[in-house]
Design a protein around this motif. Structure first.
Motif, PDB file in Angstrom:
ATOM      1  N   VAL A  58       0.840  -1.202   0.000  1.00 12.36           N
ATOM      2  CA  VAL A  58       0.000   0.000   0.000  1.00 12.36           C
ATOM      3  C   VAL A  58       0.876   1.253   0.000  1.00 12.36           C
ATOM      4  CG1 VAL A  58      -1.673   1.328   1.357  1.00 12.36           C
ATOM      5  CG2 VAL A  58      -2.003  -1.125   1.023  1.00 12.36           C
ATOM      6  N   ALA A  59       1.964   1.231   0.767  1.00 13.78           N
ATOM      7  CA  ALA A  59       2.874   2.377   0.793  1.00 13.78           C
ATOM      8  C   ALA A  59       3.520   2.577  -0.580  1.00 13.78           C
ATOM      9  CB  ALA A  59       3.949   2.174   1.855  1.00 13.78           C
ATOM     10  N   GLY A  60       3.862   1.512  -1.260  1.00 15.88           N
ATOM     11  CA  GLY A  60       4.437   1.617  -2.602  1.00 15.88           C
ATOM     12  C   GLY A  60       3.459   2.217  -3.594  1.00 15.88           C
ATOM     13  N   ILE A  61       2.216   1.749  -3.543  1.00 20.46           N
ATOM     14  CA  ILE A  61       1.177   2.290  -4.432  1.00 20.46           C
ATOM     15  C   ILE A  61       0.959   3.772  -4.139  1.00 20.46           C
ATOM     16  CG2 ILE A  61      -1.294   2.189  -5.012  1.00 20.46           C
ATOM     17  CD1 ILE A  61       0.257  -0.075  -6.235  1.00 20.46           C
ATOM     18  N   ALA A  62       0.928   4.140  -2.855  1.00 22.41           N
ATOM     19  CA  ALA A  62       0.731   5.548  -2.481  1.00 22.41           C
ATOM     20  C   ALA A  62       1.901   6.396  -2.976  1.00 22.41           C
ATOM     21  CB  ALA A  62       0.581   5.673  -0.970  1.00 22.41           C
ATOM     22  N   ALA A  63       3.118   5.895  -2.877  1.00 24.97           N
ATOM     23  CA  ALA A  63       4.290   6.639  -3.349  1.00 24.97           C
ATOM     24  C   ALA A  63       4.233   6.845  -4.862  1.00 24.97           C
ATOM     25  CB  ALA A  63       5.566   5.912  -2.958  1.00 24.97           C
ATOM     26  N   VAL A  64       3.825   5.821  -5.588  1.00 27.60           N
ATOM     27  CA  VAL A  64       3.717   5.949  -7.044  1.00 27.60           C
ATOM     28  C   VAL A  64       2.651   6.976  -7.404  1.00 27.60           C
ATOM     29  CG1 VAL A  64       2.993   4.737  -9.139  1.00 27.60           C
ATOM     30  CG2 VAL A  64       4.593   3.657  -7.572  1.00 27.60           C
ATOM     31  N   LEU A  65       1.510   6.937  -6.741  1.00 29.85           N
ATOM     32  CA  LEU A  65       0.448   7.897  -7.031  1.00 29.85           C
ATOM     33  C   LEU A  65       0.871   9.324  -6.695  1.00 29.85           C
ATOM     34  CD1 LEU A  65      -2.725   5.940  -5.853  1.00 29.85           C
ATOM     35  CD2 LEU A  65      -2.025   6.453  -8.191  1.00 29.85           C
ATOM     36  N   MET A  66       1.556   9.510  -5.588  1.00 32.77           N
ATOM     37  CA  MET A  66       2.030  10.847  -5.220  1.00 32.77           C
ATOM     38  C   MET A  66       3.069  11.336  -6.231  1.00 32.77           C
ATOM     39  SD  MET A  66       2.189  11.057  -1.085  1.00 32.77           S
ATOM     40  CE  MET A  66       3.041   9.524  -0.808  1.00 32.77           C
TER      41      MET A  66
END
Length: 99
Positions: free
Chosen positions: A22-30
């Motif tokens: 989830v943190a990886g997905i959030a970093a990519v989206l940001m």
């Protein structure tokens, strides 16, 4: 007991894996959001500047006198009065320049 420890250990690994995902997905989206905003700002600043009239020149000065004369015959009273006003302003500015 050993079975419950293995279960807790497996559950812990799954939780940490899910959090990392989830943190990886959030970093990519940001990251994509920042890229998108920067691209938009760059595109706005890269637009060609419009030709601005000379300092002191008005938009009305670009209308030909023949066109203004035609507009004075318009059935619309507002167009008539505006064109007459522009013609008179041009005439007055021409008189003051001669004096």
């Amino acid at each position: 007991m050993s079975s419950s420890k293995r279960l807790a250990s497996t559950n812990n690994k799954e939780t940490s894996t899910a959090i990392a995902f989830v943190a990886g997905i959030a970093a990519v989206l940001m990251g994509y959001s920042v890229y998108s905003h920067l691209k938009t700002l760059h595109d706005r600043n890269a637009l060609p500047k419009k030709n601005t009239p000379k300092s002191g020149a008005k938009l009305e000065d670009s209308i030909r006198l023949k066109s203004l004369a035609y507009l004075t015959q318009s059935p619309n009273v507002n167009i008539q009065s505006s064109s007459i006003k522009i013609i008179l302003e041009r005439a007055m500015s021409g008189i003051t320049k001669l004096v």
